[in-house]
Design an enzyme around this catalytic site. Structure first.
Site, PDB file in Angstrom:
ATOM      1  N   ASP A 151      -2.763  23.082 -20.821  1.00 44.04           N
ATOM      2  CA  ASP A 151      -1.485  22.370 -20.747  1.00 44.04           C
ATOM      3  C   ASP A 151      -1.281  21.581 -22.044  1.00 44.04           C
ATOM      4  O   ASP A 151      -2.244  20.979 -22.549  1.00 44.04           O
ATOM      5  CB  ASP A 151      -1.483  21.318 -19.616  1.00 44.04           C
ATOM      6  CG  ASP A 151      -1.559  21.935 -18.234  1.00 44.04           C
ATOM      7  OD1 ASP A 151      -1.400  23.152 -18.122  1.00 44.04           O
ATOM      8  OD2 ASP A 151      -1.792  21.170 -17.264  1.00 44.04           O
ATOM      9  N   CYS A 384       4.438  -1.359   7.396  1.00 43.06           N
ATOM     10  CA  CYS A 384       5.363  -1.813   6.345  1.00 43.06           C
ATOM     11  C   CYS A 384       6.816  -1.611   6.784  1.00 43.06           C
ATOM     12  O   CYS A 384       7.275  -2.331   7.648  1.00 43.06           O
ATOM     13  CB  CYS A 384       5.023  -1.149   5.020  1.00 43.06           C
ATOM     14  SG  CYS A 384       5.516  -2.177   3.635  1.00 43.06           S
ATOM     15  N   HIS A 510      -0.665  -2.291   4.362  1.00 45.56           N
ATOM     16  CA  HIS A 510      -1.028  -0.882   4.533  1.00 45.56           C
ATOM     17  C   HIS A 510      -2.504  -0.753   4.907  1.00 45.56           C
ATOM     18  O   HIS A 510      -3.353  -0.630   4.020  1.00 45.56           O
ATOM     19  CB  HIS A 510      -0.777  -0.111   3.238  1.00 45.56           C
ATOM     20  CG  HIS A 510       0.663   0.039   2.903  1.00 45.56           C
ATOM     21  ND1 HIS A 510       1.377   1.178   3.193  1.00 45.56           N
ATOM     22  CD2 HIS A 510       1.525  -0.812   2.307  1.00 45.56           C
ATOM     23  CE1 HIS A 510       2.627   1.029   2.781  1.00 45.56           C
ATOM     24  NE2 HIS A 510       2.743  -0.172   2.240  1.00 45.56           N
ATOM     25  N   GLU A 512      -3.973   1.740   5.965  1.00 43.81           N
ATOM     26  CA  GLU A 512      -4.479   3.083   5.627  1.00 43.81           C
ATOM     27  C   GLU A 512      -5.169   3.132   4.260  1.00 43.81           C
ATOM     28  O   GLU A 512      -5.975   4.023   4.011  1.00 43.81           O
ATOM     29  CB  GLU A 512      -3.348   4.118   5.709  1.00 43.81           C
ATOM     30  CG  GLU A 512      -2.284   4.078   4.622  1.00 43.81           C
ATOM     31  CD  GLU A 512      -1.157   3.075   4.883  1.00 43.81           C
ATOM     32  OE1 GLU A 512      -1.358   2.117   5.644  1.00 43.81           O
ATOM     33  OE2 GLU A 512      -0.075   3.238   4.265  1.00 43.81           O
TER      34      GLU A 512
HETATM   35  N1  GLN Z   1      11.086  -0.769   1.646  1.00 48.23           N
HETATM   36  C1  GLN Z   1      10.348  -1.841   2.272  1.00 48.23           C
HETATM   37  C2  GLN Z   1      10.100  -2.981   1.305  1.00 48.23           C
HETATM   38  O1  GLN Z   1      10.160  -2.800   0.095  1.00 48.23           O
HETATM   39  C3  GLN Z   1       9.056  -1.325   2.860  1.00 48.23           C
HETATM   40  C4  GLN Z   1       8.099  -0.779   1.849  1.00 48.23           C
HETATM   41  C5  GLN Z   1       6.997   0.058   2.444  1.00 48.23           C
HETATM   42  O2  GLN Z   1       7.109   0.560   3.556  1.00 48.23           O
HETATM   43  N2  GLN Z   1       5.935   0.263   1.685  1.00 48.23           N
HETATM   44  O3  GLN Z   1       9.813  -4.072   1.735  1.00 48.23           O
END
Ligand code: GLN
Length: 545
Positions: A151, A384, A510, A512
């Site tokens: 590449d 979130c 998050h 996860e």
């Molecule tokens: N859009 C929403 C915010 O900015 C949630 C972001 C997300 O789910 N990571 O607060």
């Protein structure tokens, strides 16, 4: 005294998507199993400074590290396999390299010289690789180079590998991952693409030390010999990487192929006698021999994309394995759900997860799915945007605040239950400016979340601009929504929980991103358990009915 560091590069040839990330992470796992400390880094050849501004259609999930770097999803694999946290230093793009070099040039740091790809860009790449080695924390720095050799974009990276190999000798090695396709018509595995890909590397001055061959069929001795002969490596350094049932098999397959031994030999490293992968084997064993099964709906707008919710899918495997439960994740396009059809679409599920996201597409479907979970006692986890949607449903349908919304979607809503954070209001640049990375959370000891974590203070990773509006706290609590987790420093709501529901949790962060094979995330473990209980109860009711 700092350690003697060995630098390992992982390159790819013939085709993209061969799984360099998994091979890098598996190699790290094997080296850890032999007692070495390892970090893994990804060099991405694109011009974006980081993947934070790329949408999931372009680049899959954006993975967030403790220090708030928005990175390539391969870093998620590195952490899930190795349990060793990564940081901004573990993901560097061409854009970031050029940005640093141009900033230095503007400051006059190059003292009037012409700034060039070699040596200035390559020196900066080298610096980004060695910065990890110089911490003194690692025996091995594994650096995966994105893209495929040949590449245009990856040329400066391969050139850096050439220089480092020259400078470091046996303290540097290259693992090259290629494809050995099976041609059905000929009834044969073909080595030519591998030969060509190694030739391309040789044209750029790099001789790979180990060749890992992705293949659908076992490589026989003859094929391995042929590759060894054409590509100037010993036959022990030709490693088969056969398609696996799960990515978590790969470290075990690589152990059987002795990838770690080939690597230790090529870096002149004495081989420790013991390779301990006991925990890993137990994990894989539980994963493959479940005693229960549940189906959890993943409601999101990118469900048709394989990699958009990577960390969530992996977290279900970790949470499932601990519970000895097979978790079927059913992808549900949020745009397809309405209040009217929610029951029809969702009634067979044992749990509902509403995914993170940005923007308005599919948001009403997410809210309808949450309403269904709330009213029908279905275990629910909102992450979130998923948590924010749970607040919107609760405001509209329990508090009767008609038209309640997040100001991300409706700036004129009469009830802005989710609103832009104060310090986000003046921000103009979109890259790297969200509330990112690890923040503290204090849990309410009465909460289900506390029961799951068994800890009062936790730290979780964030990626958002909008926030629960504290003006609504009292109303929420009075009506049965527990504000179960609060960020003590800024007094922000991090977790909401319905009191009159068996398992209904929304998190602003998050979880996860922190689930690993070694430490499955407590909320995913608890969610899977709640789904098992819900399913068993449902079955009992249908028998007794
Ligand atoms: N859009 C929403 C915010 O900015 C949630 C972001 C997300 O789910 N990571 O607060």
């Amino acid at each position: 005294m700092s350690k003697l560091v060995k630098y390992i590069f992982v390159t790819g040839g013939v085709s993209s998507s061969l799984g360099k990330g998994i091979i890098s992470a598996s190699l790290a796992k094997l080296l850890q199993g032999r007692g070495f400390s390892v970090t893994i880094q990804k060099l991405d050849p694109y011009i974006n400074v980081d993947p934070g501004t790329l949408n999931p259609y372009e680049h899959g999930e954006c993975y967030v590290t403790e220090d708030g770097a928005e990175t390539d999803l391969d870093l998620g694999h590195y952490e899930r396999f190795s349990s060793s946290p990564t940081s901004q230093a573990n993901n560097v793009t061409t854009g970031r390299i050029y940005q640093t070099v141009i900033e230095k040039e503007r400051k006059g740091e190059y003292l009037g010289t012409t700034v060039q790809v070699i040596p200035h860009i390559t020196d900066e790449i080298k610096h980004s690789v060695q910065i990890l080695g110089k911490t003194g924390k690692y025996d091995f720095v594994i650096t995966e180079i994105g893209g495929t050799v040949g590449d245009i974009e990856s040329f400066p990276f391969i050139e850096t590998v050439r220089q480092m190999k020259w400078e470091l000798g046996h303290d540097c090695a290259v693992v090259h991952l290629t494809l050995v396709p099976y041609l059905k018509a000929a009834g044969e595995l073909k080595t030519k693409p591998t030969q060509h890909s190694v030739k391309t590397m040789l044209e750029q001055g790099v001789q790979p030390d180990i060749i890992v061959c992705r293949t659908e069929r076992h490589l026989n001795k003859g094929i391995k010999n042929k590759i060894a002969q054409f590509c100037n490596v010993s036959v022990d350094s030709v490693i088969e990487s056969i398609d696996a049932e799960t990515i978590y098999d790969v470290p075990l397959l690589m152990r059987d192929e002795q990838l770690d031994i080939a690597l230790l030999n090529s870096t002149n490293t004495p081989i420790p006698a013991i390779l301990d992968l006991t925990n890993w084997e137990q994990f894989v064993n539980r994963l493959k021999n479940p005693t229960e099964e549940v189906t959890i709906g993943l409601v999101g707008k990118y469900v048709e994309l394989k990699d958009a919710y990577k960390s969530i899918n992996e977290s279900f495997l970790h949470g499932g394995s601990i519970n000895e439960c097979k978790v079927y994740v059913k992808d549900i396009q949020s745009e397809s759900i309405t209040d009217d059809n929610a029951e029809e679409i969702l009634c067979s599920l044992d749990g509902i997860l509403v995914a993170p996201g940005f923007g308005g597409r599919g948001i009403e479907g997410k809210i309808s799915a949450i309403k269904y979970a709330r009213e029908n006692n279905v275990p629910f986890l909102g992450i979130c945007l998923g948590m924010q949607c749970a607040c919107i449903d609760f405001s509209r349908n329990v508090l009767d605040l008609k038209g309640a919304h997040t100001t991300e979607i409706d700036q004129k809503t009469p009830y802005p239950v989710i609103d832009l954070m104060e310090d986000q209001k003046k921000i103009k640049n979109m890259g790297g400016t969200m509330r990112l990375g690890a923040y503290n959370c204090k849990l309410d000891k009465e909460s289900v979340s506390y029961e799951e974590y068994q800890e009062e203070f936790v730290s979780e990773r964030h990626r958002h601009r909008y926030e629960f509006n504290n003006d609504y706290r009292e109303k929420f609590e009075k009506a049965g929504m527990r504000l179960a987790g609060i960020n003590p420093e800024e007094d922000l709501v991090e977790i909401i929980e319905l009191k009159n529901h068996p398992w209904f949790i929304g998190v602003q962060f998050h979880p996860e991103y922190k689930s690993t094979v070694k430490h499955p995330h407590p909320l995913f473990v608890g969610f899977v358990k709640a789904a098992i209980d819900y399913k068993n109860k449902k079955e009992l009711l249908s028998i007794t009915a």
